[in-house]
Write a protein that holds these residues in place. Structure first.
Motif, short mmCIF file in Angstrom:
data_model
loop_
_atom_site.label_atom_id
_atom_site.label_comp_id
_atom_site.label_asym_id
_atom_site.label_seq_id
_atom_site.Cartn_x
_atom_site.Cartn_y
_atom_site.Cartn_z
N CYS A 204 0.93 -1.25 -0.16
CA CYS A 204 0.01 -0.19 -0.09
C CYS A 204 0.82 1.15 0.06
O CYS A 204 0.71 2.33 1.07
CB CYS A 204 -0.98 -0.24 1.20
SG CYS A 204 -2.03 -1.49 1.32
N PRO A 205 1.64 1.46 -1.05
CA PRO A 205 2.54 2.59 -1.23
C PRO A 205 1.95 3.99 -1.21
O PRO A 205 2.46 4.82 -0.91
CB PRO A 205 3.57 2.27 -2.46
CG PRO A 205 2.66 1.32 -3.10
CD PRO A 205 1.78 0.58 -2.27
N ARG A 206 0.73 3.95 -1.81
CA ARG A 206 0.04 5.11 -1.80
C ARG A 206 -1.36 5.02 -0.90
O ARG A 206 -1.66 4.00 -0.64
CB ARG A 206 -0.54 5.36 -3.35
CG ARG A 206 0.49 5.47 -4.57
CD ARG A 206 -0.15 5.69 -5.77
NE ARG A 206 0.67 5.80 -6.73
CZ ARG A 206 1.32 6.87 -7.35
NH1 ARG A 206 0.88 7.96 -6.67
NH2 ARG A 206 2.10 6.83 -8.12
N THR A 207 -1.61 6.07 -0.53
CA THR A 207 -2.71 6.23 0.39
C THR A 207 -4.10 5.86 -0.38
O THR A 207 -4.22 5.92 -1.45
CB THR A 207 -2.79 7.53 1.13
OG1 THR A 207 -3.33 8.54 -0.04
CG2 THR A 207 -1.60 8.16 1.80
N PRO A 208 -5.27 5.56 0.47
CA PRO A 208 -6.46 5.05 0.07
C PRO A 208 -6.76 6.34 -0.81
O PRO A 208 -7.61 6.29 -1.88
CB PRO A 208 -7.36 4.89 1.32
CG PRO A 208 -6.37 4.29 2.05
CD PRO A 208 -4.94 5.10 2.01
N ALA A 209 -6.77 7.70 -0.07
CA ALA A 209 -7.07 8.88 -1.20
C ALA A 209 -6.53 8.93 -2.36
O ALA A 209 -7.14 9.39 -3.34
CB ALA A 209 -6.86 9.94 -0.31
N GLU A 210 -5.29 8.68 -2.43
CA GLU A 210 -4.47 8.86 -3.80
C GLU A 210 -5.15 7.48 -4.85
O GLU A 210 -5.23 7.87 -5.62
CB GLU A 210 -3.03 8.54 -3.56
CG GLU A 210 -2.12 9.91 -2.76
CD GLU A 210 -1.07 9.33 -2.29
OE1 GLU A 210 -0.22 10.41 -2.28
OE2 GLU A 210 -0.54 8.59 -2.07
N MET A 211 -5.39 6.46 -4.21
CA MET A 211 -5.81 5.54 -4.88
C MET A 211 -7.25 5.84 -5.56
O MET A 211 -7.50 5.29 -6.72
CB MET A 211 -5.82 4.12 -4.16
CG MET A 211 -4.42 3.51 -3.63
SD MET A 211 -3.43 3.26 -5.19
CE MET A 211 -4.57 1.58 -6.04
N ALA A 212 -7.80 6.21 -4.62
CA ALA A 212 -9.29 6.76 -5.28
C ALA A 212 -9.21 7.85 -6.20
O ALA A 212 -9.80 7.95 -7.22
CB ALA A 212 -10.11 7.34 -3.89
N ASP A 213 -8.49 8.79 -6.06
CA ASP A 213 -8.03 9.80 -6.99
C ASP A 213 -7.49 9.26 -8.33
O ASP A 213 -7.78 9.73 -9.48
CB ASP A 213 -7.21 10.94 -6.38
CG ASP A 213 -7.97 11.74 -5.31
OD1 ASP A 213 -9.26 11.54 -5.32
OD2 ASP A 213 -6.96 12.31 -4.51
N LEU A 214 -6.75 8.37 -8.40
CA LEU A 214 -6.09 7.89 -9.64
C LEU A 214 -7.07 7.03 -10.39
O LEU A 214 -7.10 6.70 -11.36
CB LEU A 214 -4.79 7.29 -9.18
CG LEU A 214 -3.69 7.94 -8.63
CD1 LEU A 214 -2.67 7.18 -8.28
CD2 LEU A 214 -3.00 8.78 -9.95
N THR A 215 -7.77 6.01 -9.58
CA THR A 215 -8.83 5.10 -10.05
C THR A 215 -9.92 5.58 -10.70
O THR A 215 -10.51 5.31 -11.85
CB THR A 215 -9.21 4.20 -8.91
OG1 THR A 215 -7.82 3.64 -8.36
CG2 THR A 215 -9.86 2.98 -9.68
N TRP A 216 -10.71 6.62 -10.18
CA TRP A 216 -11.90 7.01 -10.49
C TRP A 216 -11.90 7.61 -12.00
O TRP A 216 -12.70 7.55 -12.68
CB TRP A 216 -12.32 8.25 -9.65
CG TRP A 216 -13.87 8.78 -10.22
CD1 TRP A 216 -14.04 9.90 -10.38
CD2 TRP A 216 -15.00 7.96 -10.40
NE1 TRP A 216 -15.48 10.04 -10.90
CE2 TRP A 216 -15.87 8.96 -11.00
CE3 TRP A 216 -15.27 6.71 -10.27
CZ2 TRP A 216 -17.27 8.65 -11.12
CZ3 TRP A 216 -16.50 6.33 -10.75
CH2 TRP A 216 -17.58 7.20 -11.05
#
Length: 226
Positions: A204-216
């Protein structure tokens, strides 16, 4: 305690559900302390406050328990993941928030999901995620198409061309009911599993918030083209 023909306890029994919930909670706690592969039935039963024989009334082994615990949480998670038909007063804000909840929950139980989605993980759990996410995406896409058809019918009625629009809507419904295979939904579901598994395996090198921003944006781009 009465058991079924296969020796398992009946699922409808409240005591059974209570015991299974306790076993699943115990596993989730333990897997944060050590790898799933290092957990024994005695470890889980002891943490849950039940005997080993009680454990075997419900599950064959620790891995089957992990699959059960994971799929229960997955059903809740998938319900939070936005799809193309998500209804929201502010989809630009709410959709990424739902993805944030998804990745946050994965991170909170990273040990469990990493074990089950990794190279030596559970094919059953991976397939469950893919199928549930595909179904959710397909349902969302149908909702979006349905709303577009209704809006189009309203415009057509104003222009005096409602007959053709209604016929088109009927054809769309027939095709949807007859063939639930939705390529964009299946593609998005596979991508979601892949992104989640890769993220977990990397720690989990990126935060959940970063993952959401990248995935959406990837989801929205897919459905704009789909």
């Amino acid at each position: 305690m009465t058991t079924n023909r296969d020796g398992r306890a009946p699922l409808g029994d409240r005591r059974v559900r209570r015991t299974q919930k306790a076993l699943q909670a115990a596993l989730i706690e333990l897997v944060e302390e050590r790898d799933l592969s290092r957990l024994s039935v005695a470890d889980v039963a002891g943490r849950a406050g039940v005997s080993r024989s009680t454990f075997y009334d419900h599950y064959r082994d620790v891995h089957e328990l992990a699959e059960a615990a994971c799929t229960v949480m997955i059903d809740e998670l998938i319900g939070a993941v936005p799809g193309p038909g998500s209804v929201s007063a502010d989809p630009a804000r709410d959709a990424p928030q739902k993805l944030l909840a998804f990745f946050t929950t994965l991170a909170e139980h990273a040990g469990l999901y990493r074990a089950l989605l990794g190279p030596s993980g559970s094919a059953r759990v991976i397939d469950h995620i893919r199928r549930r996410a595909t179904a959710a995406g397909y349902a969302g896409a149908r909702q979006a198409r349905g709303r577009a058809t209704v809006e189009g019918a309203g415009e057509a009625a104003a222009e005096g061309t409602v007959e053709g629009t209604v016929e088109g809507a009927g054809e769309a419904v027939r095709q949807g009911d007859g063939d639930p295979h939705d390529v964009p939904a299946a593609f998005a579901a596979g991508a979601l599993v892949g992104v989640a598994a890769d993220w977990l395996q990397r720690g989990c090198p990126r935060t959940p918030a970063e993952m959401a921003d990248l995935t959406w944006p990837l989801f929205t781009a897919l459905y704009r083209r789909g």
